[in-house]
Design an enzyme around this catalytic site. Structure first.
Site, short mmCIF file in Angstrom:
data_model
loop_
_atom_site.label_atom_id
_atom_site.label_comp_id
_atom_site.label_asym_id
_atom_site.label_seq_id
_atom_site.Cartn_x
_atom_site.Cartn_y
_atom_site.Cartn_z
CG HIS A 171 -6.62 -3.06 4.69
ND1 HIS A 171 -5.74 -2.05 4.42
CD2 HIS A 171 -6.89 -2.98 6.02
CE1 HIS A 171 -5.49 -1.38 5.53
NE2 HIS A 171 -6.17 -1.92 6.51
CD GLU A 178 -17.13 2.29 1.46
OE1 GLU A 178 -18.37 2.22 1.57
OE2 GLU A 178 -16.37 2.46 2.44
NE ARG A 217 -3.55 -2.95 9.02
CZ ARG A 217 -2.45 -2.80 9.76
NH1 ARG A 217 -1.38 -3.55 9.51
NH2 ARG A 217 -2.40 -1.91 10.73
NE ARG A 260 -0.75 -0.37 4.94
CZ ARG A 260 -1.21 0.02 6.12
NH1 ARG A 260 -2.25 0.80 6.22
NH2 ARG A 260 -0.63 -0.40 7.23
#
Lengths: 277, 311
Positions: free
Chosen positions: B108, B57, B166, B9
């Protein structure tokens, strides 16, 4: 954009749009006449008076955008696009046919003049917010008009989009609710009461207008007010309409949400749309 | 091997800033988790190219689609479970069907949000999204792969889903490594078994190859960073040259990398595949390496699978 057009001419265009849309659905023997007829007058005013669009250059980057979030009523938009010359008028006879530009729900890559594909309710308004935001960021002065169904407002995503437009001060976005009071399984009051849309949008920080969505004078006047009110607030029009407006046996009838007329019904519809009920 | 540990990330966040500085059309659409998705620097340095829609979202997907119709190249950034499943129908209707130039870039991925438990781990995303027409699906294997593949995704025209870790994982590439979307990177040549992995399991495939080498078994190791479009030629070459394939992924064994490879191999009518991945079960709060071990995703498991195939 044609600010010179008269109220009488806009009414005549709306009549043409209604007749064309009903003819398309009759020929296809499939489609959604009720909601197409309820939004016809507003679509007429938008396409023949308000919007800056270029049929020769449908993706012109400075154009005003039209998002039909309630995509199932697309025959009314197709009619406007066909009459304006976005595609040959004879294509208006191909609704829902294999290989057609005119899909059952609008497809931006198939039909010139469609700014975003829609059909799945609740999603178009978010796209309209993205378009309006891009316009603001790029310093452009185009407007984005989004037509949302009253039943469609059951979808939670509508309210996500409503909030985002306020957050980003999108006074170039006009949200129009086609408030015809009916959804597929019943009246909106029975299925999912929305209570007062105007109060709701007012609470969400919008500059709100409440009109008779079939009164052309009021429609024109409202858009004029909206253009004069670039105050940082997104715009909302609560348009009270009649589902199936203009065809006696369709008006306020649940059954005509998604049904095509037979030969006899079609003849009557054409007569009533031409001469009045 | 460089054992420096860094989450992919971070590669996403760093590359977005670089891209955004060079190209004003690059936008980031956040959904209130920019901090943990590493877009904070982008938001601070390029505010005119940044949007935060809040915890919404579905709206993020639609706003991005609208931006893309106006020539922007939006990256919707959230967690994999939201960016693939919460937004799934919006991605289908407003991004893939109109074939808009929107990137969904998700941290994630897999079981890497280990301590958060099953609600935040995402084992289904790549499988679900690879069934959408027009979609490209990618998981980079380390920090540098993440940077180069984000760069490549920004250059390509069309919808793309990218998945990041993550948790920190070892750096296996260097800054100059070359990546092409849809083309596997062969990291090691071998003749006895082929190990095809992606994302955070590529490092395990490399370690397994080292372990096997001690027993005189050589493994070809492929980083299949793109599962759609799959590098079919690379898979066919594994079948034709070696015939025995192990797939490894931090994703459900159903419909992910293993599934995609099996589709190719099954139609060839020869070759054998052993899939290693999440065993079609939800995770729990536990250390990341433990979650992998519970599902049989370890260096030892891969080496053992190779030996079984060679029996």
């Amino acid at each position: 954009m044609n600010k010179e057009i008269t109220i009488a001419e806009l009414k005549e265009k709306a009549k043409q749009l209604r007749k064309t849309a009903v003819t398309m659905i009759y020929e296809a023997q499939s489609g959604h006449p009720g909601g197409a007829l309820s939004i016809a007058d507003i679509v007429s005013c938008l396409y023949f008076r308000e919007m800056n669009v270029d049929p020769k250059n449908p993706r012109w980057e400075d154009r005003d955008r039209f998002v039909l979030s309630k995509g199932h009523v697309c025959p009314i938009q197709y009619s406007a696009l066909g009459l304006l010359g976005f595609f040959p008028e004879e294509d208006l006879h191909t609704l829902r046919k294999e290989g057609s530009k005119l899909q059952g729900h609008p497809s931006m890559n198939k039909c010139p003049g469609i700014d975003i594909s829609t059909g799945s309710l609740g999603q178009g308004l978010s796209c309209a917010v993205g378009m309006a935001l891009a316009g603001k960021r790029d310093g452009k002065d185009y407007m984005v008009y989004a037509v949302v169904g009253d039943g469609e407002a059951d979808e939670g995503q509508i309210w996500e989009a409503v909030m985002a437009a306020y957050r980003y001060h999108l006074d170039n976005l006009v949200v129009i609710i086609d408030n015809n009071g009916l959804q597929i399984d019943g009246t909106t009051d029975e299925i999912m009461p929305q209570l007062d849309f105007t109060k709701k949008f007012d609470a969400f920080g919008y500059d709100t207008y409440e009109i008779d969505g079939h009164n052309m004078e009021q429609i024109v006047e409202t858009f004029d007010k909206i253009h004069a009110a670039k105050d940082g607030r997104p715009k909302f029009i609560n348009a009270h309409t009649v589902k199936g407006k203009g065809v006696s046996y369709m008006e306020n009838q649940l059954a005509w949400h998604g049904m095509a007329p037979n030969d006899e019904q079609y003849a009557q519809a054409m007569k009533e749309l031409e001469e009045g009920i | 091997m460089d054992k420096k540990m860094i989450a992919t990330r971070d590669g996403l966040g760093d590359e977005l800033v670089e891209l955004g500085k060079k190209n004003k059309s690059i936008y980031v659409v956040d959904a209130d988790i920019g901090k943990s998705c590493k877009t904070t620097t982008f938001a601070k340095t390029l505010p005119e190219q940044h949007v935060n829609v809040g915890i919404a979202e579905q709206n993020a997907a639609g706003v991005a689609a609208g931006l893309a119709t106006c020539g922007k190249v939006p990256f919707v950034v959230t967690y994999a479970v939201f960016g693939s499943l919460r937004m799934c129908e919006q991605i289908r209707q407003e991004i893939c069907y109109p074939n808009l130039n929107v990137k969904i870039a998700c941290s994630h991925g897999g079981v890497t949000p280990a301590n958060d438990g099953a609600s935040h781990q995402c084992i289904e995303d790549m499988g679900v999204l690879r069934t959408l027409p027009n979609m490209t699906v990618i998981m980079p294997a380390d920090y540098w792969a993440a940077r180069r593949l984000v760069e490549a995704a920004a250059k390509m025209d069309g919808p793309c889903y990218l998945r990041f870790t993550r948790d920190a994982i070892p750096v296996i590439y260097d800054e100059n490594a070359i990546f092409e979307i849809g083309k596997a990177n062969q990291l090691k040549e071998g003749k006895d078994v082929a190990i095809i992995a992606n994302g955070d399991t590529v490092r395990l495939a490399l370690e397994a190859a080292e372990v096997l080498e001690k027993d005189g078994i050589t493994a070809r190791v492929l980083d299949m960073h793109t599962i759609k479009p799959l590098d079919v030629d690379a898979v066919k070459a594994c079948v034709n040259d070696i015939g025995k394939i192990i797939t490894v992924e931090d994703h459900n064994i159903i419909n992910g990398l293993g599934g995609a490879v099996c589709e190719v191999v099954a139609e060839m009518g020869k070759g054998i595949v052993k899939r290693i991945g999440i065993q079609d079960q939800f995770g729990q709060s536990a250390p990341y390496e433990r979650l992998l071990a519970i599902n049989g995703i370890t260096t030892e498991d891969i080496a053992a699978a190779a030996k079984t195939l060679l029996k």
